[in-house]
Design a protein around this motif. Structure first.
Motif, short mmCIF file in Angstrom:
data_model
loop_
_atom_site.label_atom_id
_atom_site.label_comp_id
_atom_site.label_asym_id
_atom_site.label_seq_id
_atom_site.Cartn_x
_atom_site.Cartn_y
_atom_site.Cartn_z
N VAL A 1 0.85 -1.19 0.00
CA VAL A 1 0.00 0.00 0.00
C VAL A 1 0.88 1.23 0.00
N VAL A 2 0.32 2.36 -0.48
CA VAL A 2 1.03 3.63 -0.36
C VAL A 2 0.88 4.03 1.09
N ASP A 3 2.00 4.18 1.77
CA ASP A 3 2.01 4.43 3.21
C ASP A 3 2.21 5.93 3.46
N ASP A 4 1.24 6.58 4.10
CA ASP A 4 1.33 8.01 4.37
C ASP A 4 2.25 8.34 5.55
N ALA A 5 2.83 7.34 6.18
CA ALA A 5 3.74 7.57 7.31
C ALA A 5 5.00 8.31 6.87
N PHE A 6 5.30 8.28 5.58
CA PHE A 6 6.51 8.92 5.08
C PHE A 6 6.29 10.39 4.77
N GLY A 7 5.06 10.88 4.86
CA GLY A 7 4.75 12.27 4.59
C GLY A 7 4.15 12.45 3.20
N GLU A 8 3.44 13.54 3.03
CA GLU A 8 2.76 13.82 1.77
C GLU A 8 3.72 13.97 0.60
N GLU A 9 4.87 14.59 0.83
CA GLU A 9 5.80 14.85 -0.26
C GLU A 9 6.55 13.60 -0.70
N ASP A 10 6.69 12.63 0.18
CA ASP A 10 7.50 11.45 -0.11
C ASP A 10 6.70 10.18 0.16
N ARG A 11 5.61 10.02 -0.56
CA ARG A 11 4.75 8.84 -0.35
C ARG A 11 5.46 7.62 -0.91
N GLN A 12 5.58 6.58 -0.09
CA GLN A 12 6.30 5.37 -0.45
C GLN A 12 5.37 4.16 -0.38
N VAL A 13 5.69 3.16 -1.17
CA VAL A 13 4.98 1.89 -1.09
C VAL A 13 5.62 1.08 0.02
N ALA A 14 4.80 0.55 0.91
CA ALA A 14 5.30 -0.27 2.01
C ALA A 14 4.56 -1.62 2.00
N VAL A 15 5.29 -2.66 2.37
CA VAL A 15 4.76 -4.02 2.39
C VAL A 15 4.22 -4.33 3.78
N HIS A 16 3.06 -4.97 3.83
CA HIS A 16 2.40 -5.32 5.08
C HIS A 16 1.89 -6.75 5.04
N CYS A 17 1.76 -7.36 6.22
CA CYS A 17 1.01 -8.61 6.31
C CYS A 17 -0.47 -8.20 6.31
N LYS A 18 -1.35 -9.15 6.13
CA LYS A 18 -2.78 -8.84 6.05
C LYS A 18 -3.31 -8.23 7.34
N GLU A 19 -2.83 -8.74 8.48
CA GLU A 19 -3.29 -8.24 9.78
C GLU A 19 -2.87 -6.78 10.00
N CYS A 20 -1.62 -6.45 9.70
CA CYS A 20 -1.15 -5.08 9.90
C CYS A 20 -1.76 -4.12 8.90
N LYS A 21 -2.04 -4.60 7.69
CA LYS A 21 -2.73 -3.74 6.72
C LYS A 21 -4.08 -3.34 7.28
N GLN A 22 -4.82 -4.30 7.83
CA GLN A 22 -6.12 -4.01 8.42
C GLN A 22 -6.01 -3.13 9.66
N ARG A 23 -5.04 -3.40 10.50
CA ARG A 23 -4.89 -2.67 11.76
C ARG A 23 -4.43 -1.23 11.54
N HIS A 24 -3.45 -1.02 10.66
CA HIS A 24 -2.82 0.29 10.52
C HIS A 24 -3.31 1.09 9.31
N HIS A 25 -3.83 0.42 8.29
CA HIS A 25 -4.24 1.10 7.06
C HIS A 25 -5.55 0.51 6.54
N PRO A 26 -6.62 0.52 7.35
CA PRO A 26 -7.85 -0.16 6.94
C PRO A 26 -8.51 0.42 5.70
N ARG A 27 -8.32 1.70 5.43
CA ARG A 27 -8.95 2.31 4.27
C ARG A 27 -8.05 2.35 3.05
N ALA A 28 -6.80 1.97 3.21
CA ALA A 28 -5.86 2.00 2.08
C ALA A 28 -6.19 0.90 1.08
#
Length: 72
Positions: free
Chosen positions: A38-65
């Motif tokens: 998913v594109v992870d907004d933790a890196f900031g708006e200017e430097d959006r990065q793709v980050a790899v997640h397990c299914k559980e962490c994707k749901q827990r930390h980025h449910p709408r991504a």
């Protein structure tokens, strides 16, 4: 020693499985079938990065991504 995917528990080499990523949040080793990118907004708006997640962490930390197709 072969790596094992924390999601499907398949060891590398079996059925052409390669454990080639770790979850951005929990560090679980993941094969290309079980990782979610998913594109992870933790890196900031200017430097959006793709980050790899397990299914559980994707749901827990980025449910709408939206998972990125082809970015596995």
């Amino acid at each position: 020693m072969a790596w094992e995917c924390a999601e499907c528990h398949t060891r590398e080499g079996a059925d052409e499985v390669f454990v080639d990523a770790v979850c951005h949040h929990c560090g679980k080793p993941l094969c290309h079938h079980d990782r979610v990118s998913v594109v992870d907004d933790a890196f900031g708006e200017e430097d959006r990065q793709v980050a790899v997640h397990c299914k559980e962490c994707k749901q827990r930390h980025h449910p709408r991504a939206t998972a990125l197709e082809g970015a596995r």
